[in-house]
Design a protein around this motif. Structure first.
Motif, PDB file in Angstrom:
ATOM      1  N   MET A 195      50.775  33.206  40.344  1.00 59.02           N
ATOM      2  CA  MET A 195      50.151  34.518  40.174  1.00 59.02           C
ATOM      3  C   MET A 195      48.663  34.415  40.503  1.00 59.02           C
ATOM      4  N   ASN A 196      48.124  35.454  41.149  1.00 57.40           N
ATOM      5  CA  ASN A 196      46.708  35.466  41.469  1.00 57.40           C
ATOM      6  C   ASN A 196      45.861  35.489  40.205  1.00 57.40           C
ATOM      7  N   ARG A 197      44.705  34.910  40.291  1.00 59.94           N
ATOM      8  CA  ARG A 197      43.800  34.915  39.150  1.00 59.94           C
ATOM      9  C   ARG A 197      43.231  36.313  38.924  1.00 59.94           C
ATOM     10  N   SER A 198      42.956  36.629  37.661  1.00 56.27           N
ATOM     11  CA  SER A 198      42.469  37.970  37.326  1.00 56.27           C
ATOM     12  C   SER A 198      40.937  38.007  37.394  1.00 56.27           C
ATOM     13  N   LEU A 199      40.425  39.102  37.925  1.00 59.36           N
ATOM     14  CA  LEU A 199      38.992  39.286  38.127  1.00 59.36           C
ATOM     15  C   LEU A 199      38.572  40.609  37.514  1.00 59.36           C
ATOM     16  N   LEU A 200      37.684  40.555  36.536  1.00 59.66           N
ATOM     17  CA  LEU A 200      37.125  41.761  35.940  1.00 59.66           C
ATOM     18  C   LEU A 200      35.825  42.098  36.655  1.00 59.66           C
ATOM     19  N   VAL A 201      35.720  43.321  37.130  1.00 59.40           N
ATOM     20  CA  VAL A 201      34.513  43.785  37.807  1.00 59.40           C
ATOM     21  C   VAL A 201      33.914  44.909  36.976  1.00 59.40           C
ATOM     22  N   THR A 202      32.747  44.665  36.400  1.00 60.24           N
ATOM     23  CA  THR A 202      32.058  45.759  35.715  1.00 60.24           C
ATOM     24  C   THR A 202      31.379  46.622  36.773  1.00 60.24           C
ATOM     25  N   GLY A 203      31.269  47.902  36.499  1.00 58.54           N
ATOM     26  CA  GLY A 203      30.693  48.789  37.501  1.00 58.54           C
ATOM     27  C   GLY A 203      31.619  49.023  38.678  1.00 58.54           C
ATOM     28  N   ALA A 204      32.926  48.999  38.421  1.00 56.42           N
ATOM     29  CA  ALA A 204      33.898  49.150  39.514  1.00 56.42           C
ATOM     30  C   ALA A 204      33.836  50.522  40.163  1.00 56.42           C
ATOM     31  N   ASN A 205      33.228  51.500  39.488  1.00 58.09           N
ATOM     32  CA  ASN A 205      33.103  52.839  40.064  1.00 58.09           C
ATOM     33  C   ASN A 205      31.808  53.036  40.829  1.00 58.09           C
ATOM     34  N   GLY A 206      31.001  51.985  40.918  1.00 61.77           N
ATOM     35  CA  GLY A 206      29.753  52.078  41.663  1.00 61.77           C
ATOM     36  C   GLY A 206      29.942  51.781  43.139  1.00 61.77           C
ATOM     37  N   PHE A 207      28.841  51.752  43.868  1.00 61.80           N
ATOM     38  CA  PHE A 207      28.874  51.555  45.316  1.00 61.80           C
ATOM     39  C   PHE A 207      29.592  50.272  45.721  1.00 61.80           C
ATOM     40  N   VAL A 208      29.156  49.137  45.186  1.00 56.71           N
ATOM     41  CA  VAL A 208      29.767  47.858  45.541  1.00 56.71           C
ATOM     42  C   VAL A 208      31.158  47.744  44.920  1.00 56.71           C
ATOM     43  N   GLY A 209      31.283  48.197  43.673  1.00 57.96           N
ATOM     44  CA  GLY A 209      32.565  48.104  42.987  1.00 57.96           C
ATOM     45  C   GLY A 209      33.682  48.825  43.717  1.00 57.96           C
ATOM     46  N   LYS A 210      33.386  50.009  44.240  1.00 54.91           N
ATOM     47  CA  LYS A 210      34.405  50.763  44.974  1.00 54.91           C
ATOM     48  C   LYS A 210      34.847  50.021  46.233  1.00 54.91           C
ATOM     49  N   HIS A 211      33.923  49.316  46.876  1.00 51.42           N
ATOM     50  CA  HIS A 211      34.297  48.528  48.055  1.00 51.42           C
ATOM     51  C   HIS A 211      35.178  47.345  47.657  1.00 51.42           C
ATOM     52  N   LEU A 212      34.912  46.757  46.503  1.00 57.70           N
ATOM     53  CA  LEU A 212      35.777  45.673  46.008  1.00 57.70           C
ATOM     54  C   LEU A 212      37.189  46.186  45.731  1.00 57.70           C
ATOM     55  N   VAL A 213      37.271  47.346  45.098  1.00 57.17           N
ATOM     56  CA  VAL A 213      38.580  47.941  44.816  1.00 57.17           C
ATOM     57  C   VAL A 213      39.317  48.236  46.111  1.00 57.17           C
TER      58      VAL A 213
END
Length: 304
Positions: free
Chosen positions: A1-19
């Motif tokens: 299974m892939n490792r889990s990654l928590l991204v704070t600010g996922a709704n921000g500019f960079v976060g949305k690109h990560l999503v």
């Protein structure tokens, strides 16, 4: 299974690109850990509730107050969110038994006023923050480094310089100019662009290259170390605006607007990412022309 990654600010500019990158299958090694609701960095209880779904293998801490003019308007809140909020997150992770990799996203703004003899800016240059935002970021850096000595985690600090791309808010210079250029092309405003001081230079990097740097730092960054994330190329803002107008097929005149001028303005900025490149093999992969075209296309797809 892939490792889990928590991204704070996922709704921000960079976060949305990560999503979006994960949705496109571009993060084969990581699975983004979603929370049932957003959390408030100033509320330890809400952070703890967000972690109830599980303890992540790694964290990219993007969330914060990032707008420099707002930091001057309300420095106390900027320090609360960026410093105390980071402490709250670290403590919540510790309470949940976190033992993975924590990437703190700081800013190249922490270097402050840099003389031309110190260009390009390397990590060995001491920070001299000149605004409350930069003070809050370097303070949180020191907090993270202190935790890297005390906890059995890998804690890494990234200092990104200016990064741009589709989806960035118009409070930043390149998207603001792109929006005006598209309005000119549509006949919605005269061919006059309101600008601030555009004869400064900056080190611009595509947001997608920034994200690749963060992901590689999760894998290869050294505990307690600081890494610049930048292109290493000095770009004059005026030239980028002119290039965008050319890409859009319009001719424009730049008109300086006093309300757009910033305090404590650095005339030239260019960073060195030699440390990041040597230790991880990361290199920028997206040309400035491709980036600018992407920003223009983003605004062209919007209702203005």
């Amino acid at each position: 299974m892939n490792r889990s990654l928590l991204v704070t600010g996922a709704n921000g500019f960079v976060g949305k690109h990560l999503v979006a990158l994960e949705a496109a299958g571009g993060m084969s090694d990581w699975r983004l850990q979603t929370t049932s609701a957003g959390f408030d960095l100033l509320s330890p209880d809400s952070i703890d509730a967000a972690l109830q779904a599980g303890v992540p293998d790694a964290v990219i801490h993007l969330a914060g107050q990032t707008f420099v003019p707002e930091a001057f308007r309300d420095p106390a809140r900027t320090l609360q969110v960026n410093l105390i909020g980071t402490l709250n997150l670290l403590q919540a992770l510790k309470n949940r038994g976190f033992s993975g990799t924590f990437l703190y996203v700081s800013s190249g703004d922490v270097y402050g006023q840099v003389g031309e003899l110190d260009l390009p800016i390397a990590e060995t240059l001491a920070p001299h923050p000149r605004n409350p935002y930069a003070v809050s970021k370097v303070s949180a850096e020191l907090l993270c480094q202190q935790w890297s000595y005390a906890e059995p985690w890998r804690i890494i600090v990234a200092r990104p310089f200016n990064h741009i791309g589709a989806g960035q808010g118009e409070s930043f210079v390149i998207p603001s100019m792109a929006r005006q250029i598209i309005r000119v092309r549509r006949g919605l405003q005269p061919a006059l662009l309101d600008v601030g001081d555009v004869d400064v230079t900056r080190d611009f990097l595509d947001v997608r290259d920034v994200i690749q740097a963060y992901l590689v730092l999760l894998e290869q960054g050294r505990n307690g170390e600081v890494y610049n994330v930048c292109s290493g190329v000095e770009q004059r803002v005026r030239d980028l605006i002119t290039q965008m107008a050319s890409l859009a097929g319009v001719e424009v005149e730049l008109v300086q607007d006093a309300t757009r001028l910033r305090r404590a303005e650095q005339r030239r900025v260019v960073g060195s990412s030699d440390k990041l490149q040597k230790e991880t093999g990361w290199k920028p992969g997206i040309s400035i022309t491709e980036t600018l075209q992407g920003v223009l296309s983003d605004w062209a797809a919007r209702e203005l």
